[in-house]
Design a protein around this motif. Structure first.
Motif, PDB file in Angstrom:
ATOM      1  N   THR A   1      15.940 -10.989   8.091  1.00 39.77           N
ATOM      2  CA  THR A   1      16.078 -10.844   6.655  1.00 39.77           C
ATOM      3  C   THR A   1      15.166  -9.617   5.947  1.00 39.77           C
ATOM      4  OG1 THR A   1      16.555 -13.281   6.425  1.00 39.77           O
ATOM      5  CG2 THR A   1      16.083 -12.217   4.532  1.00 39.77           C
ATOM      6  N   GLU A   2      15.875  -8.690   5.525  1.00 36.99           N
ATOM      7  CA  GLU A   2      15.033  -7.625   4.954  1.00 36.99           C
ATOM      8  C   GLU A   2      14.786  -7.926   3.426  1.00 36.99           C
ATOM      9  OE1 GLU A   2      17.335  -4.162   5.694  1.00 36.99           O
ATOM     10  OE2 GLU A   2      17.181  -4.325   7.878  1.00 36.99           O
ATOM     11  N   LEU A   3      13.580  -7.707   3.013  1.00 38.69           N
ATOM     12  CA  LEU A   3      13.107  -7.728   1.629  1.00 38.69           C
ATOM     13  C   LEU A   3      12.555  -6.600   0.865  1.00 38.69           C
ATOM     14  CD1 LEU A   3      12.532 -10.974   3.128  1.00 38.69           C
ATOM     15  CD2 LEU A   3      12.812 -11.534   1.036  1.00 38.69           C
ATOM     16  N   LYS A   4      12.904  -6.242  -0.113  1.00 40.85           N
ATOM     17  CA  LYS A   4      12.136  -5.152  -0.909  1.00 40.85           C
ATOM     18  C   LYS A   4      11.032  -5.832  -1.450  1.00 40.85           C
ATOM     19  CE  LYS A   4      12.852  -0.686  -2.508  1.00 40.85           C
ATOM     20  NZ  LYS A   4      13.200   0.362  -1.479  1.00 40.85           N
ATOM     21  N   LEU A   5       9.721  -5.150  -1.448  1.00 38.62           N
ATOM     22  CA  LEU A   5       8.398  -5.510  -2.319  1.00 38.62           C
ATOM     23  C   LEU A   5       8.393  -5.140  -3.824  1.00 38.62           C
ATOM     24  CD1 LEU A   5       6.135  -4.836   0.680  1.00 38.62           C
ATOM     25  CD2 LEU A   5       7.038  -6.889   0.056  1.00 38.62           C
TER      26      LEU A   5
ATOM     27  N   THR B   1      13.186 -21.841  10.636  1.00 39.65           N
ATOM     28  CA  THR B   1      11.611 -21.511  11.057  1.00 39.65           C
ATOM     29  C   THR B   1      11.345 -20.039  11.052  1.00 39.65           C
ATOM     30  OG1 THR B   1      11.785 -23.722  12.357  1.00 39.65           O
ATOM     31  CG2 THR B   1      10.002 -22.117  12.819  1.00 39.65           C
ATOM     32  N   HIS B   2      10.426 -19.719  10.290  1.00 39.75           N
ATOM     33  CA  HIS B   2       9.869 -18.272  10.122  1.00 39.75           C
ATOM     34  C   HIS B   2       8.914 -18.056  11.291  1.00 39.75           C
ATOM     35  CE1 HIS B   2      12.501 -18.280   6.859  1.00 39.75           C
ATOM     36  NE2 HIS B   2      11.896 -19.157   5.981  1.00 39.75           N
ATOM     37  N   LEU B   3       9.336 -16.839  12.139  1.00 36.05           N
ATOM     38  CA  LEU B   3       8.426 -16.629  13.190  1.00 36.05           C
ATOM     39  C   LEU B   3       7.330 -15.583  12.721  1.00 36.05           C
ATOM     40  CD1 LEU B   3      11.394 -16.190  15.605  1.00 36.05           C
ATOM     41  CD2 LEU B   3      10.212 -18.446  15.050  1.00 36.05           C
ATOM     42  N   GLY B   4       7.669 -14.729  11.833  1.00 36.75           N
ATOM     43  CA  GLY B   4       6.610 -13.788  11.287  1.00 36.75           C
ATOM     44  C   GLY B   4       7.190 -12.624  10.473  1.00 36.75           C
ATOM     45  N   VAL B   5       6.552 -11.859  10.048  1.00 35.82           N
ATOM     46  CA  VAL B   5       7.130 -10.858   9.106  1.00 35.82           C
ATOM     47  C   VAL B   5       6.623  -9.297   9.832  1.00 35.82           C
ATOM     48  CG1 VAL B   5       6.649  -9.438   6.773  1.00 35.82           C
ATOM     49  CG2 VAL B   5       6.484 -12.013   6.751  1.00 35.82           C
ATOM     50  N   SER B   6       7.760  -8.538   9.707  1.00 35.51           N
ATOM     51  CA  SER B   6       7.549  -7.099  10.309  1.00 35.51           C
ATOM     52  C   SER B   6       7.375  -6.353   9.084  1.00 35.51           C
ATOM     53  CB  SER B   6       8.925  -6.800  11.112  1.00 35.51           C
ATOM     54  OG  SER B   6       8.848  -7.743  12.346  1.00 35.51           O
ATOM     55  N   GLY B   7       6.378  -5.537   9.047  1.00 38.07           N
ATOM     56  CA  GLY B   7       6.151  -4.551   8.276  1.00 38.07           C
ATOM     57  C   GLY B   7       6.789  -3.506   8.650  1.00 38.07           C
ATOM     58  N   ARG B   8       6.955  -2.574   7.395  1.00 36.15           N
ATOM     59  CA  ARG B   8       7.720  -1.187   7.591  1.00 36.15           C
ATOM     60  C   ARG B   8       7.045   0.166   7.370  1.00 36.15           C
ATOM     61  NH1 ARG B   8      13.221  -1.969   9.028  1.00 36.15           N
ATOM     62  NH2 ARG B   8      13.674  -4.498   8.996  1.00 36.15           N
ATOM     63  N   PHE B   9       7.391   1.132   7.939  1.00 34.81           N
ATOM     64  CA  PHE B   9       6.907   2.432   7.535  1.00 34.81           C
ATOM     65  C   PHE B   9       7.691   2.955   6.583  1.00 34.81           C
ATOM     66  CE2 PHE B   9       5.733   2.488  11.998  1.00 34.81           C
ATOM     67  CZ  PHE B   9       4.529   2.130  11.950  1.00 34.81           C
ATOM     68  N   PRO B  10       7.604   4.116   5.751  1.00 30.77           N
ATOM     69  CA  PRO B  10       8.435   4.788   4.645  1.00 30.77           C
ATOM     70  C   PRO B  10       9.560   5.139   5.275  1.00 30.77           C
ATOM     71  CG  PRO B  10       5.795   5.366   4.401  1.00 30.77           C
ATOM     72  CD  PRO B  10       6.098   4.557   5.677  1.00 30.77           C
ATOM     73  N   ILE B  11      10.653   4.939   4.428  1.00 32.59           N
ATOM     74  CA  ILE B  11      11.961   5.443   4.475  1.00 32.59           C
ATOM     75  C   ILE B  11      11.770   7.034   4.627  1.00 32.59           C
ATOM     76  CG2 ILE B  11      14.194   5.693   3.440  1.00 32.59           C
ATOM     77  CD1 ILE B  11      14.174   2.970   5.116  1.00 32.59           C
ATOM     78  N   THR B  12      12.848   7.359   5.299  1.00 33.76           N
ATOM     79  CA  THR B  12      12.972   8.897   5.322  1.00 33.76           C
ATOM     80  C   THR B  12      14.376   9.195   4.759  1.00 33.76           C
ATOM     81  OG1 THR B  12      12.739  11.052   6.347  1.00 33.76           O
ATOM     82  CG2 THR B  12      13.920   9.513   7.405  1.00 33.76           C
TER      83      THR B  12
ATOM     84  N   TYR C   1       9.213  -2.221   1.945  1.00 33.12           N
ATOM     85  CA  TYR C   1      10.254  -3.337   2.225  1.00 33.12           C
ATOM     86  C   TYR C   1       9.679  -3.781   3.634  1.00 33.12           C
ATOM     87  CZ  TYR C   1      12.649  -0.321   5.442  1.00 33.12           C
ATOM     88  OH  TYR C   1      13.074   0.346   6.455  1.00 33.12           O
ATOM     89  N   ILE C   2      10.073  -5.180   3.825  1.00 33.45           N
ATOM     90  CA  ILE C   2       9.650  -5.779   5.063  1.00 33.45           C
ATOM     91  C   ILE C   2      10.802  -6.678   5.724  1.00 33.45           C
ATOM     92  CG2 ILE C   2       7.395  -6.340   4.178  1.00 33.45           C
ATOM     93  CD1 ILE C   2       8.153  -9.135   3.434  1.00 33.45           C
ATOM     94  N   SER C   3      10.701  -7.301   6.741  1.00 32.13           N
ATOM     95  CA  SER C   3      11.736  -8.062   7.303  1.00 32.13           C
ATOM     96  C   SER C   3      11.066  -9.446   7.830  1.00 32.13           C
ATOM     97  CB  SER C   3      12.695  -7.491   8.445  1.00 32.13           C
ATOM     98  OG  SER C   3      11.729  -7.033   9.377  1.00 32.13           O
ATOM     99  N   VAL C   4      11.934 -10.501   7.456  1.00 31.75           N
ATOM    100  CA  VAL C   4      11.223 -11.764   7.958  1.00 31.75           C
ATOM    101  C   VAL C   4      12.126 -12.366   9.155  1.00 31.75           C
ATOM    102  CG1 VAL C   4      11.107 -14.304   7.476  1.00 31.75           C
ATOM    103  CG2 VAL C   4      10.426 -12.718   5.817  1.00 31.75           C
TER     104      VAL C   4
ATOM    105  N   GLY D   1       1.005  -1.240   0.068  1.00 25.90           N
ATOM    106  CA  GLY D   1       0.190   0.004  -0.021  1.00 25.90           C
ATOM    107  C   GLY D   1       0.894   1.111  -0.055  1.00 25.90           C
ATOM    108  N   PRO D   2       0.487   2.463  -0.621  1.00 30.05           N
ATOM    109  CA  PRO D   2       1.342   3.359  -0.834  1.00 30.05           C
ATOM    110  C   PRO D   2       1.797   4.200   0.340  1.00 30.05           C
ATOM    111  CG  PRO D   2      -0.913   4.002  -1.904  1.00 30.05           C
ATOM    112  CD  PRO D   2      -0.753   2.653  -1.301  1.00 30.05           C
TER     113      PRO D   2
END
Length: 416
Positions: A274-278, A221-232, A208-211, A202-203
């Motif tokens: 682990t950080e990943l770009k969407l 074993t993946h415990l969850g995904v942390s969402g992120r706020f926009p980069i400054t 990006y996120i982190s696993v 969503g805009p």
């Protein structure tokens, strides 16, 4: 009277990191007796050294030569680190004693972004074009690299000395500036910027996120995904939230990419962030960190704070029963978040307004003022220029977004 319990001896290689000394100590209760191994001359350690000596034995080692410390720490039952610079010495010490760790070869890949990106590319992970800049426009391969790009330290963390680069001329200028500070080009990696698909999260959210993962015997074993706020700008992180707001299919693909990356790097035992770009091609690895992510424990472990720290201890000690018990306590009754605020203009902080007012806002549980009048905040500091940190929970993602927007209008950081 019960006989005393002989707890295992756990060495924490401390160099700042994602857990404070008091968090490390309190979460060791009933699991291990701690001691600290710290590198000589570390600026990150200097701020904590007196406290470390108060709470546990402290042993210093020379950077690059951690094995010499074995003469004084004896034979501990486990070794762990929660700081990027501590990952490699912890792994080398553990390997010398045949103790669980990420593995020394994996630790080298986790600490060097160029070597890590090279390995991920070799193993078929999606990723940007990249190279090591040598001398600006004369750098081999520069002509085939797509701009804009990002220049960052090969062994950096916290977005320090991380810059956008629009083309070869700007690269040459930036490298000259860094060389004047004693930072040669070979210590950096230049990567094409990954193009995000703003529609995935969503805009109004970060792209990006982190696993968050626990790894035992090479199996994550993946415990969850942390969402992120926009980069400054330029690349400073502004916070995280849990659980994420992704579609299930995107989350599953993020888990798959994290698994591929962790296995490609050969991580054996420990926590990974682990950080990943969407992107339009799917979640794409930015980088893998071989430790607990900063403030991730407070996000994932609302009911049982410290569960991820204790899980890391248990993995290092080979106590998989304790690890499973701690990981089973992860829950999310609400959306937890932390928000990082920076000055809009770098310089010397002269005042901060709105903190008390924001602290009364529903859903805000704590506000930490990390910089004071007289402190200097610059772009070079990356996320270490964080001036105000907010933590809390809200019933929905929409409410978290409202809190984020309110924080930007209520809290003002003046600089000169």
């Amino acid at each position: 009277m019960r006989p005393p319990v002989n707890l295992p001896h756990l060495v924490v290689v401390f160099d700042g990191g994602s857990a404070s000394p008091l968090e490390l100590l309190s979460n060791a209760e009933g699991i291990a007796e701690l001691s600290f191994a710290v590198p000589k001359g570390s600026a990150e350690v200097a701020d904590h050294l007196d406290l470390l000596h108060e709470i546990a034995p402290v042993h210093e080692f020379t950077r690059g030569e951690p094995l010499a410390i074995l003469e004084v720490i004896g034979r501990p039952d486990g070794i762990v680190s929660f700081a990027d610079p501590g990952i490699e010495p912890a792994a080398r010490l553990a390997e010398a004693l045949s103790l669980p760790s990420v593995g020394s070869s994996a630790a080298r890949l986790l600490r060097d972004k160029f070597l890590q990106r090279t390995r991920l590319c070799e193993r078929g992970s999606r990723g940007p074009d990249f190279l090591v800049p040598v001398d600006g426009a004369s750098t081999p391969g520069l002509g085939s690299l797509e701009f804009p790009a990002i220049l960052k330290p090969r062994a950096g963390y916290g977005s320090r000395h991380t810059y956008p680069i629009e083309g070869p001329d700007e690269l040459l200028t930036r490298l000259d500036q860094l060389a004047a500070q004693g930072l040669p080009g070979e210590t950096f990696i230049l990567e094409s910027i990954l193009h995000a698909d703003a529609d995935v999260a969503g805009p109004e959210w970060g792209d990006y996120i982190s696993v968050e993962s626990a790894v035992v015997a090479g199996a994550p074993t993946h415990l969850g995904v942390s969402g992120r706020f926009p980069i400054t700008p330029p690349f400073r992180e502004t916070g995280m939230f849990f659980p994420d707001n992704l579609h299930e299919a995107v989350r599953a693909e993020a888990f798959a990419e994290a698994t591929k990356a962790i296995e490609a790097l050969g991580v054996q035992n420990g926590l990974c962030h682990t950080e990943l770009k969407l992107t339009s091609e799917g979640p794409t690895v930015i980088e893998v960190n071989g430790r607990l992510g900063g403030l991730v424990d407070s996000l994932l472990c609302q009911r049982h704070p410290g569960a991820l720290i204790r899980a890391a201890y248990a993995i290092a000690l080979g106590r998989h029963d304790v690890m499973r018990e701690e990981l089973a306590s992860i829950d999310s009754d609400a959306v937890s978040y932390h928000i990082s605020l920076y000055p809009k203009v770098e310089g010397t902080v002269v005042g901060i307004r709105g903190v008390e007012e924001m602290g009364r806002h529903p859903g805000v549980e704590a506000i930490r003022v990390l910089k004071r009048p007289g402190d200097v905040v610059s772009v070079d500091m990356g996320t270490f220029g964080e001036t105000v940190l907010m933590l809390g929970t809200a019933p929905t993602h929409d409410e978290v977004l409202r809190i984020l927007k309110t924080s930007h209008t209520t809290i003002g950081i003046a600089t000169t």
